[in-house]
Design a protein around this motif. Structure first.
Motif, PDB file in Angstrom:
ATOM      1  N   ASP A 158     -34.499  46.256  47.176  1.00  0.00           N
ATOM      2  CA  ASP A 158     -34.501  47.085  48.382  1.00  0.00           C
ATOM      3  C   ASP A 158     -33.968  48.498  48.138  1.00  0.00           C
ATOM      4  OD1 ASP A 158     -35.523  44.959  49.769  1.00  0.00           O
ATOM      5  OD2 ASP A 158     -33.622  44.347  50.665  1.00  0.00           O
ATOM      6  N   ILE A 159     -32.854  48.627  47.418  1.00  0.00           N
ATOM      7  CA  ILE A 159     -32.283  49.959  47.183  1.00  0.00           C
ATOM      8  C   ILE A 159     -32.937  50.634  45.983  1.00  0.00           C
ATOM      9  CG2 ILE A 159     -30.216  51.283  46.645  1.00  0.00           C
ATOM     10  CD1 ILE A 159     -28.542  49.082  47.916  1.00  0.00           C
ATOM     11  N   HIS A 160     -32.886  49.983  44.842  1.00  0.00           N
ATOM     12  CA  HIS A 160     -33.256  50.624  43.578  1.00  0.00           C
ATOM     13  C   HIS A 160     -34.695  51.124  43.513  1.00  0.00           C
ATOM     14  CE1 HIS A 160     -34.379  50.313  39.168  1.00  0.00           C
ATOM     15  NE2 HIS A 160     -33.607  51.371  39.242  1.00  0.00           N
ATOM     16  N   PRO A 161     -35.708  50.345  43.938  1.00  0.00           N
ATOM     17  CA  PRO A 161     -37.083  50.850  43.795  1.00  0.00           C
ATOM     18  C   PRO A 161     -37.340  52.143  44.555  1.00  0.00           C
ATOM     19  CG  PRO A 161     -37.093  48.484  44.204  1.00  0.00           C
ATOM     20  CD  PRO A 161     -35.689  48.964  44.444  1.00  0.00           C
ATOM     21  N   LEU A 162     -36.694  52.320  45.695  1.00  0.00           N
ATOM     22  CA  LEU A 162     -36.902  53.531  46.487  1.00  0.00           C
ATOM     23  C   LEU A 162     -36.273  54.757  45.835  1.00  0.00           C
ATOM     24  CD1 LEU A 162     -36.305  51.993  50.003  1.00  0.00           C
ATOM     25  CD2 LEU A 162     -38.447  52.974  49.181  1.00  0.00           C
ATOM     26  N   ASN A 163     -35.345  54.537  44.926  1.00  0.00           N
ATOM     27  CA  ASN A 163     -34.633  55.637  44.281  1.00  0.00           C
ATOM     28  C   ASN A 163     -34.965  55.769  42.806  1.00  0.00           C
ATOM     29  OD1 ASN A 163     -33.360  56.362  46.641  1.00  0.00           O
ATOM     30  ND2 ASN A 163     -31.555  55.123  46.268  1.00  0.00           N
ATOM     31  N   ASN A 164     -35.995  55.071  42.364  1.00  0.00           N
ATOM     32  CA  ASN A 164     -36.368  55.117  40.956  1.00  0.00           C
ATOM     33  C   ASN A 164     -36.879  56.509  40.604  1.00  0.00           C
ATOM     34  OD1 ASN A 164     -36.907  54.216  38.358  1.00  0.00           O
ATOM     35  ND2 ASN A 164     -37.853  52.321  39.069  1.00  0.00           N
ATOM     36  N   LEU A 165     -36.808  56.851  39.309  1.00  0.00           N
ATOM     37  CA  LEU A 165     -37.217  58.176  38.846  1.00  0.00           C
ATOM     38  C   LEU A 165     -38.642  58.504  39.260  1.00  0.00           C
ATOM     39  CD1 LEU A 165     -36.707  60.761  37.182  1.00  0.00           C
ATOM     40  CD2 LEU A 165     -37.412  59.458  35.151  1.00  0.00           C
ATOM     41  N   ARG A 166     -39.558  57.554  39.114  1.00  0.00           N
ATOM     42  CA  ARG A 166     -40.956  57.853  39.423  1.00  0.00           C
ATOM     43  C   ARG A 166     -41.177  58.094  40.919  1.00  0.00           C
ATOM     44  NH1 ARG A 166     -44.142  52.074  38.542  1.00  0.00           N
ATOM     45  NH2 ARG A 166     -42.669  50.765  39.680  1.00  0.00           N
ATOM     46  N   VAL A 167     -40.358  57.444  41.762  1.00  0.00           N
ATOM     47  CA  VAL A 167     -40.453  57.693  43.209  1.00  0.00           C
ATOM     48  C   VAL A 167     -39.948  59.095  43.532  1.00  0.00           C
ATOM     49  CG1 VAL A 167     -39.590  56.999  45.474  1.00  0.00           C
ATOM     50  CG2 VAL A 167     -40.319  55.260  43.823  1.00  0.00           C
ATOM     51  N   LEU A 168     -38.821  59.476  42.942  1.00  0.00           N
ATOM     52  CA  LEU A 168     -38.279  60.807  43.179  1.00  0.00           C
ATOM     53  C   LEU A 168     -39.244  61.889  42.688  1.00  0.00           C
ATOM     54  CD1 LEU A 168     -34.560  60.185  42.154  1.00  0.00           C
ATOM     55  CD2 LEU A 168     -35.528  60.209  44.455  1.00  0.00           C
ATOM     56  N   GLN A 169     -39.873  61.632  41.550  1.00  0.00           N
ATOM     57  CA  GLN A 169     -40.854  62.592  41.040  1.00  0.00           C
ATOM     58  C   GLN A 169     -42.058  62.689  41.962  1.00  0.00           C
ATOM     59  OE1 GLN A 169     -41.448  60.962  37.104  1.00  0.00           O
ATOM     60  NE2 GLN A 169     -39.935  62.340  36.177  1.00  0.00           N
ATOM     61  N   ALA A 186     -30.863  63.703  49.442  1.00  0.00           N
ATOM     62  CA  ALA A 186     -30.648  63.103  50.761  1.00  0.00           C
ATOM     63  C   ALA A 186     -31.383  61.777  50.880  1.00  0.00           C
ATOM     64  CB  ALA A 186     -31.110  64.068  51.862  1.00  0.00           C
ATOM     65  N   TRP A 187     -32.600  61.710  50.370  1.00  0.00           N
ATOM     66  CA  TRP A 187     -33.375  60.470  50.330  1.00  0.00           C
ATOM     67  C   TRP A 187     -32.606  59.403  49.555  1.00  0.00           C
ATOM     68  CZ3 TRP A 187     -38.324  58.532  51.668  1.00  0.00           C
ATOM     69  CH2 TRP A 187     -38.789  57.459  50.905  1.00  0.00           C
ATOM     70  N   TYR A 188     -32.129  59.768  48.387  1.00  0.00           N
ATOM     71  CA  TYR A 188     -31.411  58.839  47.507  1.00  0.00           C
ATOM     72  C   TYR A 188     -30.182  58.264  48.209  1.00  0.00           C
ATOM     73  CZ  TYR A 188     -29.984  57.246  42.805  1.00  0.00           C
ATOM     74  OH  TYR A 188     -29.661  56.490  41.705  1.00  0.00           O
ATOM     75  N   ARG A 189     -29.389  59.151  48.803  1.00  0.00           N
ATOM     76  CA  ARG A 189     -28.151  58.697  49.449  1.00  0.00           C
ATOM     77  C   ARG A 189     -28.445  57.829  50.669  1.00  0.00           C
ATOM     78  NH1 ARG A 189     -26.788  64.395  48.774  1.00  0.00           N
ATOM     79  NH2 ARG A 189     -25.459  64.644  46.923  1.00  0.00           N
ATOM     80  N   HIS A 190     -29.517  58.141  51.392  1.00  0.00           N
ATOM     81  CA  HIS A 190     -29.848  57.354  52.595  1.00  0.00           C
ATOM     82  C   HIS A 190     -30.060  55.892  52.247  1.00  0.00           C
ATOM     83  CE1 HIS A 190     -31.747  56.075  56.338  1.00  0.00           C
ATOM     84  NE2 HIS A 190     -32.689  55.527  55.593  1.00  0.00           N
ATOM     85  N   TRP A 191     -30.855  55.617  51.220  1.00  0.00           N
ATOM     86  CA  TRP A 191     -31.184  54.232  50.905  1.00  0.00           C
ATOM     87  C   TRP A 191     -30.010  53.497  50.278  1.00  0.00           C
ATOM     88  CZ3 TRP A 191     -34.816  52.809  53.773  1.00  0.00           C
ATOM     89  CH2 TRP A 191     -35.887  53.653  54.070  1.00  0.00           C
ATOM     90  N   ILE A 192     -29.179  54.211  49.529  1.00  0.00           N
ATOM     91  CA  ILE A 192     -27.953  53.582  49.025  1.00  0.00           C
ATOM     92  C   ILE A 192     -27.040  53.222  50.189  1.00  0.00           C
ATOM     93  CG2 ILE A 192     -25.819  53.990  47.740  1.00  0.00           C
ATOM     94  CD1 ILE A 192     -27.370  55.549  45.701  1.00  0.00           C
ATOM     95  N   ASP A 193     -26.854  54.161  51.104  1.00  0.00           N
ATOM     96  CA  ASP A 193     -25.959  53.928  52.237  1.00  0.00           C
ATOM     97  C   ASP A 193     -26.426  52.743  53.067  1.00  0.00           C
ATOM     98  OD1 ASP A 193     -23.742  55.109  54.097  1.00  0.00           O
ATOM     99  OD2 ASP A 193     -25.466  54.805  55.415  1.00  0.00           O
TER     100      ASP A 193
END
Length: 208
Positions: free
Chosen positions: A103-114, A129-136
């Motif tokens: 749930d958390i990690h795939p949304l913040n993976n390098l390829r997603v951010l790219q 901001a995207w990264y922190r939202h899903w971690i939070d």
């Protein structure tokens, strides 16, 4: 000798390094530089068709996906057990681990951010901001699911703790205050006191 293809700062690879260290399993590392794009080259795709890390190779057989690898390790080296045998405890541990890994990690993976940058024009601030939202969102739920400690599952680290430590490492990289999740922070401190977790830390394996 097992061979682990990994990147020093990959969360998924970090999980596998922790599991290998907890079980005392010797292995050889083959670094794959994600920032340089080595995950997409022919050598890495030959062992991992997704073009990702980690990959664990045992007797010529390549295994991918960190949780599948750890499940294999837990079967091949049963002690210390990372996945409980009791059905109820097993379901609890998998739920906690998957909350992070699925749930958390795939949304913040390098390829997603790219992709956020290339397709939607997200700048660094938007990506952060995207990264922190899903971690939070994920860690708030996991805090409610955590046990009384010292580890997430009780007296010894399990698969959930193996997933938690890399995720909190990433949270700190993005300047998130992890003490706002006191039970998770306490489990992280308990893990950090163990030599196996220390040995797997990115600072211990990053290229010099």
């Amino acid at each position: 000798m097992l061979v682990l293809a990994d990147y020093w700062r990959s969360s998924a690879a970090y999980r596998v390094r922790i599991a290998l260290a907890l079980k005392g399993v010797e292995h050889q590392r083959v670094p794959v530089d994600l920032v340089a794009g080595e995950q997409r080259d022919g050598a890495n795709r030959a062992r991992n068709p997704q073009g990702l890390v980690p990959t664990l190779i045992a007797d010529g057989v390549a295994m991918t996906q960190s949780l599948a690898i750890i499940d294999w390790l837990d079967t091949a080296w049963p002690e210390p057990a990372l996945i409980p045998r009791d059905p109820g405890a097993r379901a609890r541990v998998w739920a906690q681990a998957l909350l992070i890994a699925a749930d958390i990690h795939p949304l913040n993976n390098l390829r997603v951010l790219q992709r956020l940058e290339s397709q939607f024009g997200a700048d660094q601030g938007a990506k952060d901001a995207w990264y922190r939202h899903w971690i939070d969102e994920g860690l708030c739920a996991l805090e409610a699911m955590a046990g009384s400690g010292p580890f997430l599952g009780g007296d010894a680290p399990d698969l959930a703790d193996v997933c938690l430590v890399p995720q909190l490492y990433n949270a700190r990289r993005f300047a998130m205050e992890v003490d706002r999740w006191p039970r998770l922070a306490a489990a992280d401190r308990a893990c950090a006191a163990l030599p196996a977790f220390a040995a797997a830390h990115p600072d211990r394996v990053k290229p010099s």
